[in-house]
Design an enzyme around this catalytic site. Structure first.
Site, PDB file in Angstrom:
ATOM      1  N   ASP A 154       0.931  -1.088  -0.006  1.00  0.00           N
ATOM      2  CA  ASP A 154      -0.125  -0.132   0.154  1.00  0.00           C
ATOM      3  C   ASP A 154       0.803   1.332  -0.061  1.00  0.00           C
ATOM      4  O   ASP A 154       0.816   2.052  -0.696  1.00  0.00           O
ATOM      5  CB  ASP A 154      -0.952  -0.132   1.119  1.00  0.00           C
ATOM      6  CG  ASP A 154      -1.891   1.264   1.428  1.00  0.00           C
ATOM      7  OD1 ASP A 154      -2.874   1.200   0.995  1.00  0.00           O
ATOM      8  OD2 ASP A 154      -1.172   2.084   1.891  1.00  0.00           O
ATOM      9  N   VAL A 182      -5.111   2.487  -0.541  1.00  0.00           N
ATOM     10  CA  VAL A 182      -5.049   1.550  -1.697  1.00  0.00           C
ATOM     11  C   VAL A 182      -5.281   0.391  -1.439  1.00  0.00           C
ATOM     12  O   VAL A 182      -6.057  -0.258  -2.364  1.00  0.00           O
ATOM     13  CB  VAL A 182      -3.706   1.888  -2.249  1.00  0.00           C
ATOM     14  CG1 VAL A 182      -3.318   0.996  -3.522  1.00  0.00           C
ATOM     15  CG2 VAL A 182      -3.190   3.284  -2.631  1.00  0.00           C
ATOM     16  N   ASP A 183      -4.999  -0.423  -0.617  1.00  0.00           N
ATOM     17  CA  ASP A 183      -5.220  -1.873  -0.430  1.00  0.00           C
ATOM     18  C   ASP A 183      -6.663  -2.099  -0.291  1.00  0.00           C
ATOM     19  O   ASP A 183      -7.295  -2.961  -0.643  1.00  0.00           O
ATOM     20  CB  ASP A 183      -4.773  -2.377   0.904  1.00  0.00           C
ATOM     21  CG  ASP A 183      -3.207  -3.123   0.746  1.00  0.00           C
ATOM     22  OD1 ASP A 183      -3.003  -3.519  -0.169  1.00  0.00           O
ATOM     23  OD2 ASP A 183      -2.468  -2.968   1.699  1.00  0.00           O
ATOM     24  N   MET A 184      -7.324  -1.123   0.624  1.00  0.00           N
ATOM     25  CA  MET A 184      -8.791  -1.352   0.908  1.00  0.00           C
ATOM     26  C   MET A 184      -9.744  -0.912  -0.538  1.00  0.00           C
ATOM     27  O   MET A 184     -10.464  -1.672  -0.774  1.00  0.00           O
ATOM     28  CB  MET A 184      -9.408  -0.425   1.948  1.00  0.00           C
ATOM     29  CG  MET A 184      -8.788  -1.049   3.136  1.00  0.00           C
ATOM     30  SD  MET A 184      -9.608  -0.126   4.657  1.00  0.00           S
ATOM     31  CE  MET A 184      -9.317   1.538   4.557  1.00  0.00           C
ATOM     32  N   GLY A 187      -9.356  -4.011  -2.537  1.00  0.00           N
ATOM     33  CA  GLY A 187     -10.310  -4.931  -2.340  1.00  0.00           C
ATOM     34  C   GLY A 187     -11.602  -4.729  -2.606  1.00  0.00           C
ATOM     35  O   GLY A 187     -12.427  -5.589  -3.021  1.00  0.00           O
TER      36      GLY A 187
END
Length: 379
Positions: A154, A182-184, A187
């Site tokens: 991220d 960014v990760d979320m 997802g």
């Protein structure tokens, strides 16, 4: 190797099955983007089996804090999943995964590009054997291109995608956004991609490959900075709490709690001036339109500061909201999670055994999210 099993019996049963009831997901992803995607699917009724490597998902150790020896970081991403461990580097582990995929709808993974292919579990091989399978991958940069196959985390993607360059105080250094945005978002986009593929499968009868790459998702968050750069070619800069296009859309001190004013149009600005006891400010030619307020933001901030200093923050927000002016007190995390509206919206969850987490923000009238079991124990 272990056989799959629920980590705990369901805490409660909602009379209506979830929107994704009957969808079977094999989640072999780790860390954040993939597990976050899997939890969203599980909250809405999918049967999600989380498969971890022999050493476990590394976020089990990402603490403190720890809950019964497992990091709260892991606990926040893996609710409503059954759990087991498999060593996919061994032939017997791969055979067991193939047996699980025989009646699965979705494979969710975030292996480095080429790893599953090396084991004979790449998309092409799986699609031939399981033509209805939706194969979803969360990756750093995608499989090909100048950065194809490279690892991505991220914060590194925040740096490379331009997000850090527009985050932080004016004149200060670029700053990482204080959560793994960014990760979320990756997802979330993986969830969207999986649902799109499942919808298309109803017409074609065939699965497909879905990829959500951190790099792409980081770039996708650049609004309005990308649009501004496309528009006039100026390099976007850091504006602190202030919006780059509209004003007053910024944080301000008050006599007590600081507040954020999110004034988006002329009527809202005029109402703000009336509540502050200065209706003439709303007619000042420098501030009469959104464009002029943005150009003259420094003078406007200077005019607003002494007016706001006469008010207690939370009482002022109540007045402004009642007049249709978007605004909010600036709360810390415990204050936000303890707010009465947080409870009213079902945004915190408790389960027997001490589990607490965030609720689903996706509200469905007939098939709402349910919270049936805590994250897998140390399976």
């Amino acid at each position: 190797m272990n056989t799959p099993h629920p980590s705990a019996p369901p805490a409660s049963a909602h009379p209506a099955p979830g929107a994704l009831a009957g969808v079977r997901v094999i989640d072999v992803s780790r860390v954040l983007g993939g597990p976050y995607c899997g939890q969203i699917l599980a909250d809405h009724g999918a049967d999600v089996l989380k498969i971890e490597p022999p050493q476990g998902d590394e976020t089990r150790a990402w603490g403190p804090p720890f809950e019964n020896g497992v990091a709260s970081y892991y606990m926040g991403l893996n609710r409503n999943k059954r759990g087991m461990r498999l060593d996919l580097s061994l032939p017997e582990g791969r055979e067991q995964l193939l047996a699980l995929l025989a009646d699965a709808d979705v494979l969710l993974e975030n292996f480095k590009t080429g790893t599953l292919e090396k084991w004979g579990l790449g998309y092409e091989a799986l699609a031939e054997r399981f033509p209805r399978l939706v194969h979803a991958r969360v990756s750093g940069f995608g499989a090909d291109g100048p950065l194809g196959g490279l690892p991505g985390y991220d914060a590194a993607i925040q740096a490379m995608s331009g997000l850090m360059s527009v985050n932080g105080e004016v004149g200060a250094e670029p700053l990482r956004v204080g959560l793994p945005v960014v990760d979320m978002v990756t997802g979330l986009n993986a969830v969207i991609g999986i649902l799109l593929a499942l919808q298309e499968r109803q017409r074609s009868g065939r699965g497909q490959f879905v990829e959500a790459a951190l790099y792409d998702c980081g770039l996708s968050l650049l609004h309005p900075h990308a649009a501004n750069w496309f528009g006039d070619g100026r390099v976007p800069t850091r504006t602190g709490n202030a919006h780059p296009n509209i004003y007053p859309y910024d944080a301000f001190p008050t006599a007590s709690t600081p507040v954020f004013l999110a004034v988006g149009n002329d009527r809202q600005f005029q109402q703000l001036c009336r509540v502050l006891g200065q209706p003439a400010l709303g007619q000042d030619p420098r501030y009469a339109t959104a464009g002029q307020r943005s150009v003259h933001r420094a003078e406007l901030r200077a005019a607003l500061l002494p007016l706001l200093a006469q008010h207690a923050g939370e009482a002022l927000v109540e007045q402004l909201m009642a007049q249709g002016v978007p605004s909010a007190p600036i709360l810390d995390v415990p204050q936000a999670l303890s707010h009465p509206h947080t409870a009213h919206r079902g945004m915190t969850v408790s389960l027997p055994g001490g589990y607490r987490g965030l609720g689903s923000p996706i509200k469905l009238s007939r098939t709402p999210a349910t919270y049936r079991m805590p994250p897998p124990a140390d399976v």
